[in-house]
Design a protein around this motif. Structure first.
Motif, PDB file in Angstrom:
ATOM      1  N   HIS A 297      -8.309   0.584  -0.672  1.00  0.00           N
ATOM      2  CA  HIS A 297      -8.957   0.078   0.608  1.00  0.00           C
ATOM      3  C   HIS A 297     -10.441   0.610   0.872  1.00  0.00           C
ATOM      4  CE1 HIS A 297      -9.290  -0.560   4.773  1.00  0.00           C
ATOM      5  NE2 HIS A 297      -9.366   0.589   5.232  1.00  0.00           N
TER       6      HIS A 297
ATOM      7  N   ILE B 221      -4.139  -0.323  -3.071  1.00  0.00           N
ATOM      8  CA  ILE B 221      -3.853  -1.692  -2.511  1.00  0.00           C
ATOM      9  C   ILE B 221      -3.246  -2.543  -3.982  1.00  0.00           C
ATOM     10  CG2 ILE B 221      -4.426  -3.987  -1.543  1.00  0.00           C
ATOM     11  CD1 ILE B 221      -4.660  -1.193   0.456  1.00  0.00           C
TER      12      ILE B 221
ATOM     13  N   LEU C 175       1.009  -1.049  -0.052  1.00  0.00           N
ATOM     14  CA  LEU C 175      -0.141  -0.190  -0.144  1.00  0.00           C
ATOM     15  C   LEU C 175       0.766   1.201   0.028  1.00  0.00           C
ATOM     16  CD1 LEU C 175      -1.765   0.402   3.467  1.00  0.00           C
ATOM     17  CD2 LEU C 175       0.832  -0.273   3.125  1.00  0.00           C
TER      18      LEU C 175
END
Length: 199
Positions: free
Chosen positions: A119, A61, A15
């Motif tokens: 996310h 992500i 991330l």
């Protein structure tokens, strides 16, 4: 892994680290009990807490390694993807609470750095766990910080993390400072620090 250690097969941070301000330690009391067949009543994954200025729903992500989708699971918030490493198929990693960029199916291939989605949002933090197959039990968990390459860890060093060990509570230390749990919830105060703040 007791003999040879954990291979550093994760070549990309999963991330956007510049949007994160603190990370929970492996075996902490952050979140809920998430333990394996060898240990109990501890959180054997890492939570990544975003900065207050971060738009959580836009936090990218990506896959930290080349792998194959082994499981796609709808959670209470977003999708959990379980991915088996192509280079080390005894290792599989789970990334939780993703708003996936596309429909993923079991058997799909992903590459290191490929965006899996974003996310899910402010409902919860992003978290990641790594499991190792074990011939006698149901699997053993290791820390994300054991599996990332030195190049990836350098990103954390630039944010003030001196060593990988800073991110891990050892089994011996956790066992000496045990937690109590009820239905997956921690029910005791933790004498150990659960979080590491980034610079």
């Amino acid at each position: 892994i007791d003999k040879d250690g954990v291979p550093k097969f994760m070549s990309v941070n999963y991330l956007e680290l510049d949007k994160i301000y603190r990370i929970s330690k492996f075996r902490s009391s952050a979140g809920h009990d998430f333990s394996d067949a060898f240990e109990h009543c501890r959180s054997m994954k890492h939570y990544f807490a975003p900065k207050a200025t971060t738009d959580c729903a836009s936090l990218k992500i990506v896959s930290p390694a080349n792998g194959t989708i082994a499981k796609v699971e709808t959670e209470w918030a977003g999708i959990k993807l379980e991915i088996v490493s192509d280079d080390y198929p005894a290792f599989r990693f789970m990334i939780f609470h993703i708003n996936t960029a596309m429909p993923f199916n079991v058997g799909d291939k992903v590459t290191a750095g490929q965006q899996l989605g974003t996310h899910i949002g402010i409902q919860t933090m992003s978290d990641i766990s790594i499991w190792v197959n074990d011939p006698t039990k149901q699997g053993r968990m290791v820390s994300y910080f054991d599996a990332i390459t030195d190049e990836v860890f350098a990103q954390y060093q630039s944010r003030g993390i001196n060593s990988r060990e800073d991110m891990i509570i050892t089994k011996a230390l956790r066992d000496a400072n045990p937690l109590t749990c009820s239905n997956g919830t921690f029910t005791s105060a933790d004498p150990l620090e659960s979080w590491v703040n980034l610079n």
